[in-house]
Write an enzyme that holds these catalytic residues in place. Sequence first.
Site, PDB file in Angstrom:
ATOM      1  N   ASP A 255      -4.813  -3.958  14.272  1.00 54.43           N
ATOM      2  CA  ASP A 255      -4.133  -3.701  13.120  1.00 54.43           C
ATOM      3  C   ASP A 255      -3.487  -2.180  12.815  1.00 54.43           C
ATOM      4  O   ASP A 255      -3.690  -1.688  11.589  1.00 54.43           O
ATOM      5  CB  ASP A 255      -5.040  -4.186  11.966  1.00 54.43           C
TER       6      ASP A 255
ATOM      7  N   SER B 112      -5.494  -0.441   2.109  1.00 55.37           N
ATOM      8  CA  SER B 112      -4.964  -1.176   3.221  1.00 55.37           C
ATOM      9  C   SER B 112      -4.276   0.022   4.208  1.00 55.37           C
ATOM     10  O   SER B 112      -3.289   0.836   3.557  1.00 55.37           O
ATOM     11  CB  SER B 112      -4.261  -2.271   3.292  1.00 55.37           C
TER      12      SER B 112
ATOM     13  N   HIS C  60      -0.904  -5.157   9.302  1.00 53.52           N
ATOM     14  CA  HIS C  60      -0.723  -6.271   8.268  1.00 53.52           C
ATOM     15  C   HIS C  60       0.194  -5.701   7.257  1.00 53.52           C
ATOM     16  O   HIS C  60       0.675  -6.666   6.336  1.00 53.52           O
ATOM     17  CB  HIS C  60      -1.854  -7.054   7.914  1.00 53.52           C
TER      18      HIS C  60
END
Length: 651
Positions: free
Chosen positions: A295, A374, A251
């Site tokens: 992801d 992230s 992402h």
Amino acid sequence: MKKTIIVLSIFLCSIFGLHAQISQGGKPLSWTETFSKSTKIPTIKLANIDIEKLHKEDAEEVSKDVPLRFAYAHEVNYNPNNSGTWSTTTNGDRIWMLNIESSGAKSLNFTFSDFYLPEGAKLFVYNENKTDVRGAFTNTNNKESRAFGIAPIQGDKVTIEYYQPASVKEKPALQIATVAHDYKGIFNIAKGFNDSGSCNNNVACSVGDDWRDQIKSVALITLANGTRFCTGALINNTENDGTPYFLTANHCTGSSTANWVFVFNYQSASCSNVDGSLSQSVSGSTLLKKGAATDYSLVQLSATPPDSYNVYYSGWDATGTQPTNTTGIHHPAGDIKKISFDYEAPSISGYGGSSNTHWRINDWNDGTTEPGSSGSPLYDQNKRIIGQLHGGSAACGNNGYDAYGRFDLSFPNLSQWLAPGSSLKKVDGYDPSGGGTPPSDCEDVTLTFNFDNYPEETSWAITDSSGNTVESGGTYGGQADGSTLAIDLCLEEGCYQLTISDSYGDGMCCGYGSGSYLLADDTSATLASGASFGASETTDFCIGTRSNENVTFVQSTSKITKDRHLENIILYPNPANTILYIQNYKIKKASDIKVAIIDITGRTIKTESYIGTSITSNTVSIDINELPKGSYFLNITENNTSVVKRFTVSE
């Protein structure tokens, strides 16, 4: 909420040299006495930005799994032909200079849509008080994409200085496409150490001492034209060759990674939370593979980080074995590097609409993560990567969760780079300055199925001595009735259980075809086999060899089936600490009985022998007072029949 990370992947290509996007050091010519101080440098003042509007947009975006924004990108069109000023020194060298100012910016960074430097030329970028410098960049920084990004520079006014020797006639390409105005302050954006108790643990403190190598592999990534950031880590391969593969989150990955900048060693020099430097960076990368379900995103940096960066390539585990505890290393909100700990085993869960694709950290015991974390790696207790951060609600001041995409599920798509031509599913880290730890030793075994008429009912699992599933498979609805399937595996030394299951409950033989299974090692020795059973059948076995004197391994043990009297044996107390009793042992008078205690690596610790007539009751006692705390196997052999039982020694 958490945090999206973009991987700044850099593709190493020999035709661009080994230093693509790495500063070569040195001092700008304009700082020397030979440069004319009367030279007037034009300053371009960029339009003011609406910071209040940007903060409102950020507040709406905070719950989304997107890379954290810290800057606003001014789209510009500046180059040596339309901006700045040229000057010539007395010996014919030429210098092009341009000042760019964006009032109120905490830092500025740049992306070049067309970047090319002739051999001998140098480029520097520095702030107004000359305390923060990037460069020299040279022709070794040229890339096939001709794109280039520069890490943030402190302050709201920056000078771009290009130097070309008189002997160089070739023209440069310096097309500035964006100037990113940092309105949050990347150099001081997150909560400081101890501002919220143990909310953010500075890696320079003693809590990071056991993780010094892994800390060196984690890097901050700036992306999206220098306006957002994520975290990721250098990751090792089975060749231990230092290829700069980098793992982060899908992402975080946009349409191009060519301008991403990876900043290594952005961390405090001490536990007192002193700000770090953004000077050790690599710009540009090539995307190798990415996937949405777990992801993941794997990139290759455009250059290998130089020895001066002192980086480390983290190991990984793709077995899917549940860890006993986990550790995260990351850049929360783009801040200096932090470390977080969860002392419990994570659970398996879904995230973002997928099922069983993520490791779930239910609540960090020490530390947390924040937007900007992230893509950061999740490590197991063996200091190997098992996932990367996708999202979650954990933050300072709450007991929220985090979700990490499972590396074992991503691995089949990454093995061509991380394990080319290898069956290994776990690898330790690699230190370029001191060699690497060889890939974990394992022994080849083969599980062969001769299916009955219902392959869709058959499944299997191999668990280790701690009950963790290390390999599994099935059911096999795609296999033809009566067909044969051979599955190659590689198991480390130790003791295991193989469980074969039939969903209908009638085994593999013989009501609906003559099915069977066989587990054998690379010498064709049988470790487990069977055919006729009910819903499931379990075999305990140990594999491995040791050169140590007086060390033996149980290569195979008999299946535990209900018609054997040894199955009724009970070990008590379990856990035990001084004496272990074997109860319900109906011993035949003429039996030759041997008992062996085996540790979890397969090493025989202790043996005892008995004759049936010497035992007057159905209980046998074994002294375990000298055994260290841990898990063990008790292998009981009566004549030619054996059974293995597991027990634990407590304190």
